[in-house]
Design an enzyme around this catalytic site. Structure first.
Site, PDB file in Angstrom:
ATOM      1  CG  ASP A  64     -12.864   1.525 -15.621  1.00  0.00           C
ATOM      2  OD1 ASP A  64     -13.103   1.399 -14.341  1.00  0.00           O
ATOM      3  OD2 ASP A  64     -11.940   2.321 -15.802  1.00  0.00           O
ATOM      4  CG  HIS A 102      -8.826   2.312  -6.091  1.00  0.00           C
ATOM      5  ND1 HIS A 102      -7.969   1.570  -6.775  1.00  0.00           N
ATOM      6  CD2 HIS A 102      -9.600   2.879  -6.924  1.00  0.00           C
ATOM      7  CE1 HIS A 102      -8.033   1.511  -8.255  1.00  0.00           C
ATOM      8  NE2 HIS A 102      -9.219   2.441  -8.148  1.00  0.00           N
ATOM      9  CG  HIS A 106     -10.818   7.455  -7.709  1.00  0.00           C
ATOM     10  ND1 HIS A 106     -12.012   6.925  -7.854  1.00  0.00           N
ATOM     11  CD2 HIS A 106     -10.228   6.777  -8.383  1.00  0.00           C
ATOM     12  CE1 HIS A 106     -12.042   5.770  -8.373  1.00  0.00           C
ATOM     13  NE2 HIS A 106     -10.924   5.439  -8.915  1.00  0.00           N
ATOM     14  CD  GLU A 112     -12.467   1.183  -7.680  1.00  0.00           C
ATOM     15  OE1 GLU A 112     -12.666   2.231  -7.456  1.00  0.00           O
ATOM     16  OE2 GLU A 112     -12.151   0.506  -8.685  1.00  0.00           O
TER      17      GLU A 112
END
Length: 361
Positions: free
Chosen positions: A259, A185, A111, A325
């Site tokens: 994830d 996010h 990120h 996202e």
């Protein structure tokens, strides 16, 4: 004169440790939906949505105060850049030159590398009320910022219409070749943040026949794997709890749950199309996420460990929220078979996404 369909207002939201003033902008629609955005991180701070009985709740996790956003950052609702998600070994090569980024996630860059767009105080350029209430935020990222080439001028526009569509437009230009991948996010719980049963009863639908499996360090291997017969098959919709504890699947073990990036069947599109749908059967709240990008990262709150004290004093634990996202694929600069993240001078970056809230009666 008829009343405006949506209203925009601003208010002081406190100061950062260095004395910088932070502003909050609230966009309100007539149907009970509202969004409050902080200049800090161009962050979606609060997202209020009614249930089938008209009860309004905040459907995003986060903090009540600026101090916590600085002391214990966790990307809650923030604008992510320059590159959302992970870049393997914190390096990429562009035009024969290798660039080194901060390795803030077990040697990977996550990120933006720890000092990304999410922890900068953006400039509030404008707000307006009307058929769509909107707010425009801008930020300049200098050449070499966190190792990335090029001076990037970024803009994020939030707009809310009377139907409850919160559109987020990401625009960026550069003065030399670089890579850009921006997203929001927000971490959602359609039962309302801090609900006692968490978010694992939320029902998720993702129109994706393939996902990108990862290594033990959560970097994509480059494979596009069929979701059929795996915990990652959300095409027909299912509760998150039916996937996140399937320890027979090594990918679930690697992620401590889900994830992973899903390769949307729609691919890259000119206008936003469905990337994910999240529903809370008990309250009737529904969220649809639309995007122009080819992927969506689904993160089932696996690293919420009980040390995050969030809104209204709620202690956030594993499974208390779900991030959806929309994005280019993680580590795309190191995988030629993934859609390119390259941005050149004169050819600006643009990503349009929509959070569409509604009620299933």
């Amino acid at each position: 004169m008829p009343a405006l369909a949506a209203d925009a207002s601003k208010q002081a939201a406190g100061t950062l440790k260095d004395g910088t003033q932070v502003t909050a902008v609230t966009l309100s629609a007539g149907n009970g939906v509202s969004a409050t955005i902080l200049t800090y991180g161009a962050t979606l701070w609060k997202f209020m949505a009614p249930d089938r009985d008209g009860k309004v709740a905040d459907i995003t996790l986060g903090y009540d105060d600026l101090q916590s956003y600085q002391d214990k950052p966790n990307y809650w609702g923030a604008t992510i850049g320059r590159y959302a998600n992970r870049i393997g070994n914190a390096t990429f090569t562009l035009d024969g030159k290798t660039y080194h980024l901060p390795g803030n996630d077990h040697g990977q860059s996550l990120h933006g590398g720890g000092k990304g767009f999410d922890v900068q105080n953006w400039t509030l350029e404008s707000i307006k009320s009307g058929p769509e209430a909107s707010a425009v935020f801008t930020l300049t990222s200098p050449d070499g910022d966190s190792g990335y080439p090029g001076t990037v001028k970024a803009r994020v526009t939030y707009s809310l219409d009377e139907k409850g569509d919160l559109k987020i437009e990401f625009d960026a230009s550069t003065d030399k070749p670089t890579i850009i991948n921006m997203t929001n996010h927000a971490i959602f719980n359609m039962a309302g943040e801090g609900s006692v049963d968490g978010a694992m009863d939320n029902v998720l639908t993702v129109p994706a026949s393939h996902y990108t499996p990862v290594s033990a360090t959560l970097i994509p291997t480059g494979e596009l794997r069929d979701v059929a017969g795996t915990p990652f098959d959300f095409r027909a919709g299912k509760a998150l709890k039916l996937a996140v504890r399937d320890g027979k699947d090594q990918q679930i073990v690697y992620g401590r749950g889900v994830d992973h990036n899903f390769a949307l069947d729609k691919g890259v599109t000119k206008t936003p199309e469905l990337a994910a749908k999240l529903e809370d059967p008990a309250s009737g709240r529904v969220l649809e996420v639309l995007t122009t990008e080819p992927g969506v990262q689904v993160y089932s709150g696996n690293f919420l460990d009980g040390t995050f004290i969030g809104k209204e004093g709620h202690l956030y634990r594993m499974g208390d929220g779900i991030a959806l996202e929309p994005q280019l694929f993680p580590d795309a600069p190191n995988h030629p078979n993934f859609a390119s993240a390259r941005v050149d001078p004169g050819k600006p970056y643009k990503h349009v996404m929509i959070y569409r809230v509604s009620v299933d009666k």
